[in-house]
Design an enzyme around this catalytic site. Sequence first.
Site, PDB file in Angstrom:
ATOM      1  N   GLY A  19       0.819  -1.203   0.000  1.00 51.16           N
ATOM      2  CA  GLY A  19       0.000   0.000   0.000  1.00 51.16           C
ATOM      3  C   GLY A  19       0.854   1.254   0.000  1.00 51.16           C
TER       4      GLY A  19
ATOM      5  N   GLY B  90       7.228 -15.810  -9.396  1.00 42.74           N
ATOM      6  CA  GLY B  90       7.727 -15.202 -10.621  1.00 42.74           C
ATOM      7  C   GLY B  90       6.569 -14.561 -11.362  1.00 42.74           C
TER       8      GLY B  90
ATOM      9  N   ARG C  22       9.879 -18.375   0.122  1.00 42.53           N
ATOM     10  CA  ARG C  22      10.175 -16.968   0.389  1.00 42.53           C
ATOM     11  C   ARG C  22      10.605 -16.710   1.824  1.00 42.53           C
ATOM     12  NH1 ARG C  22       5.983 -11.988  -0.633  1.00 42.53           N
ATOM     13  NH2 ARG C  22       5.296 -12.539   1.464  1.00 42.53           N
TER      14      ARG C  22
ATOM     15  N   GLY D 142      11.941  -4.873  -3.580  1.00 40.70           N
ATOM     16  CA  GLY D 142      11.924  -4.977  -5.030  1.00 40.70           C
ATOM     17  C   GLY D 142      11.466  -3.702  -5.695  1.00 40.70           C
TER      18      GLY D 142
ATOM     19  N   TYR E 290       5.303 -19.513  -0.417  1.00 43.92           N
ATOM     20  CA  TYR E 290       5.664 -18.776   0.794  1.00 43.92           C
ATOM     21  C   TYR E 290       6.676 -19.522   1.650  1.00 43.92           C
ATOM     22  CZ  TYR E 290       2.148 -15.429  -0.521  1.00 43.92           C
ATOM     23  OH  TYR E 290       1.445 -14.466  -1.209  1.00 43.92           O
TER      24      TYR E 290
ATOM     25  N   GLY F 290       8.547  -2.325  -6.222  1.00 43.83           N
ATOM     26  CA  GLY F 290       7.573  -1.501  -5.519  1.00 43.83           C
ATOM     27  C   GLY F 290       8.213  -0.673  -4.420  1.00 43.83           C
ATOM     28  N   THR F 291       9.072  -1.307  -3.633  1.00 43.25           N
ATOM     29  CA  THR F 291       9.787  -0.602  -2.569  1.00 43.25           C
ATOM     30  C   THR F 291      10.684   0.478  -3.146  1.00 43.25           C
ATOM     31  OG1 THR F 291       9.770  -2.553  -1.149  1.00 43.25           O
ATOM     32  CG2 THR F 291      11.442  -0.890  -0.682  1.00 43.25           C
TER      33      THR F 291
ATOM     34  N   ASP G 134      12.438 -12.742  -7.094  1.00 44.87           N
ATOM     35  CA  ASP G 134      12.162 -12.864  -8.526  1.00 44.87           C
ATOM     36  C   ASP G 134      13.365 -12.496  -9.389  1.00 44.87           C
ATOM     37  OD1 ASP G 134       9.649 -13.646  -7.880  1.00 44.87           O
ATOM     38  OD2 ASP G 134       8.622 -11.851  -8.606  1.00 44.87           O
TER      39      ASP G 134
END
Length: 347
Positions: A53, A152, A264, A77, A261, A79-80, A108
């Site tokens: 968000g 991915g 990850r 990634g 998950y 977005g960050t 990814d």
Amino acid sequence: VLWFDYGVRNIFGIPYGFRGLNPSYGHSPIVLNPEVVDAIQEDGGTILGSSRGNQDNSTMVDTLMRLNINVLFCIGGDGTLRGARDIAAEIRRRKQPISVIGIPKTIDNDLNLVDRTFGFETAVLSSCNVITSAHTEANGAYNGLGVVKLMGRDSGFIAAYAALATTVANFCLVPEVPFELEGENGLFKALENRYAIGKTHAVIVVAEGAGQDLFKDIPERRDDSGNILKNEIGEFLCAQIKEHFNKIGREINIKYLDPSYTVRSIPAKGTDAIFCYQLAENAVHAAMAGKTNMVVGSMNGQFTHVPIDYAVSERKKIEPNGSLWHAVLGATRQQDYFSGKASRRKK
């Protein structure tokens, strides 16, 4: 590095990413020191938490100024990093002496102009164990089929590298290479061709973003950060393959594994852990040298400073005509099944 090399004693961790910079959520910074972070490499995930968000850039910079923070490290990634770029722009508009440095953390491995992101190697390693399990399960059933879905969204690097590393995958499906289900060159026929030459099992490795064009009349969905949510390709393939084999009167036993998950959340392993430290080290040196609005990367074995705008300008993807995909095709021999070459050779 901040503590011992530069003597910095006021180091804070921001809980739940950019949300932690918005006072309305009520999260307080976490004091970080050598004792607190001494063994965090032994745990997966993050001790700070994460969130999705968008947050108001002005509010976040207000928080940085109120806390007297002059270096912000953003780990994540695309977005960050986009968020970090926007914060840096607001800081520049206010002419504040605050450095913003990005550290590439995405399994990814899809950041532009960055050869490798930390977490990727560990993701490949742990995915191999799952693919091996899928092979064992498929091999233990008549006309067995193991289907493994890996992360991915837009780039299939984990699926491709894991398929290469295990050598037991017979089909690797990635977002960069479209495929069909039906017809002479479709996946159904390719599976039939494999079983027709006497093979009693098969293993499919599929990236979560593969085959999205196969979903018809399904509304687009997005997460809180605006990313397009991918349709569930793993379960879809299992259902479609099962239906097809029922129609042609052939038995098939499908084993579906989705370790997304689990993959990850495990701790960084081996050289991935070393790489993580080196990225952090270079990020600190960049910040203390006055750099900002950049991400620490690696290219051709050298650590680099990449402007965030360049790193997020486009996603790094598998080149269908490149050496990586050529190696995947060589290891899986899937083109032999798609083209029917394998069944013709058997005859």
